[in-house]
Design a protein around this motif. Sequence first.
Motif, PDB file in Angstrom:
ATOM      1  N   HIS A 152       0.826  -1.199   0.000  1.00 58.58           N
ATOM      2  CA  HIS A 152       0.000   0.000   0.000  1.00 58.58           C
ATOM      3  C   HIS A 152       0.866   1.257   0.000  1.00 58.58           C
ATOM      4  O   HIS A 152       1.935   1.300   0.622  1.00 58.58           O
ATOM      5  CB  HIS A 152      -0.897   0.027   1.232  1.00 58.58           C
ATOM      6  CG  HIS A 152      -2.033  -0.947   1.185  1.00 58.58           C
ATOM      7  ND1 HIS A 152      -2.972  -0.943   0.183  1.00 58.58           N
ATOM      8  CD2 HIS A 152      -2.383  -1.951   2.034  1.00 58.58           C
ATOM      9  CE1 HIS A 152      -3.867  -1.899   0.420  1.00 58.58           C
ATOM     10  NE2 HIS A 152      -3.525  -2.531   1.522  1.00 58.58           N
ATOM     11  N   PRO A 201      -3.032  -0.410 -14.520  1.00 59.36           N
ATOM     12  CA  PRO A 201      -3.082  -1.667 -13.767  1.00 59.36           C
ATOM     13  C   PRO A 201      -2.965  -2.918 -14.632  1.00 59.36           C
ATOM     14  O   PRO A 201      -2.481  -3.953 -14.163  1.00 59.36           O
ATOM     15  CB  PRO A 201      -4.454  -1.592 -13.079  1.00 59.36           C
ATOM     16  CG  PRO A 201      -4.734  -0.138 -12.943  1.00 59.36           C
ATOM     17  CD  PRO A 201      -4.154   0.486 -14.181  1.00 59.36           C
ATOM     18  N   CYS A 228       0.035   1.749  -5.722  1.00 60.41           N
ATOM     19  CA  CYS A 228      -0.984   2.524  -6.423  1.00 60.41           C
ATOM     20  C   CYS A 228      -0.513   3.955  -6.700  1.00 60.41           C
ATOM     21  O   CYS A 228       0.323   4.504  -5.986  1.00 60.41           O
ATOM     22  CB  CYS A 228      -2.275   2.566  -5.605  1.00 60.41           C
ATOM     23  SG  CYS A 228      -3.110   0.968  -5.515  1.00 60.41           S
ATOM     24  N   ALA A 234      -6.384   4.255  -7.261  1.00 56.43           N
ATOM     25  CA  ALA A 234      -5.882   3.012  -7.842  1.00 56.43           C
ATOM     26  C   ALA A 234      -5.929   3.078  -9.365  1.00 56.43           C
ATOM     27  O   ALA A 234      -5.915   2.058 -10.037  1.00 56.43           O
ATOM     28  CB  ALA A 234      -6.686   1.824  -7.335  1.00 56.43           C
ATOM     29  N   ARG A 237      -0.387   2.620 -11.561  1.00 56.49           N
ATOM     30  CA  ARG A 237       0.582   1.985 -10.677  1.00 56.49           C
ATOM     31  C   ARG A 237       1.928   2.702 -10.783  1.00 56.49           C
ATOM     32  O   ARG A 237       2.376   3.038 -11.886  1.00 56.49           O
ATOM     33  CB  ARG A 237       0.769   0.499 -11.047  1.00 56.49           C
ATOM     34  CG  ARG A 237      -0.484  -0.336 -10.927  1.00 56.49           C
ATOM     35  CD  ARG A 237      -0.906  -0.552  -9.488  1.00 56.49           C
ATOM     36  NE  ARG A 237      -2.075  -1.433  -9.402  1.00 56.49           N
ATOM     37  CZ  ARG A 237      -3.321  -1.012  -9.354  1.00 56.49           C
ATOM     38  NH1 ARG A 237      -3.573   0.301  -9.418  1.00 56.49           N
ATOM     39  NH2 ARG A 237      -4.326  -1.860  -9.263  1.00 56.49           N
TER      40      ARG A 237
END
Length: 263
Positions: A152, A201, A228, A234, A237
């Motif tokens: 995270h 992503p 992220c 999100a 990336r």
Amino acid sequence: MSGTTTPARARRRPSRGARLAYGALGVLGELLITLGVLVLAFLVWQLWWTDVEGNRQQAEVVRELPRVAVPTPTAGAGPLVATPRRDDPPVMADVEYRTTFATIQVPRWDGEPERPVSEGTDRPGVLDVLGVGHYPGTAMPGDVGNFALAAHRTTFAKPFNRIAELQEGDAVVVRTATVDGGPGTDTWYVYRVTSWEIVRPYQTEVIAPVPGRPGEAPTERYITLTTCHPMFSARERYIVHGVLDYWAPVADGIPAELVEGAR
């Protein structure tokens, strides 16, 4: 003019419909206030309390790891610095899901604790409770291929919160724990940052054995950090790549990068 006064007009009472409307507005206002309090409580939990709990849990995981102690220097001497080795390093075997098998430290992130690394990258089983996750099927520490990790950037102790601070040449230090006493346990692996990028992503080629070149056979020992991007989103990336610089047995001492806080 007569001396008598005209009586004041009687105040009109609101109609039944108006009273109902006022009542409904009052109820709506109370509901909105309650909703606001609940949203604020959720934000406090998400952005603060999950960090508090995450840091506590991850520190406990690191403390409980089975691993040999770093050698203690003699009185008056400085820390025992491990001699870098650049021959083929020992590589531990694959581990089961949720097994914590290593830790990661980044000297650039001064003040950040040693974080546990565990098998798997799903949120409820690994990232939310154990910190840093290892992509199953990617290389283990020190192996030829891509040792790929996820964590995270915000919430749940946010292990990769400062990922954007990394610069070319920065050290990323991985220490493996004692797992069945096999090769690659209780070993330091010092990687160096080589590049970074922002991807969508679905661009999973960043964790291919050769980052960005799916299908190509690897000849180097890579590391890839993923998280992220942008902060609190999100949508994309943030990716950092590196290569292995050297390795050393934990029994030989500690990497100079950790002793000196090298950047």
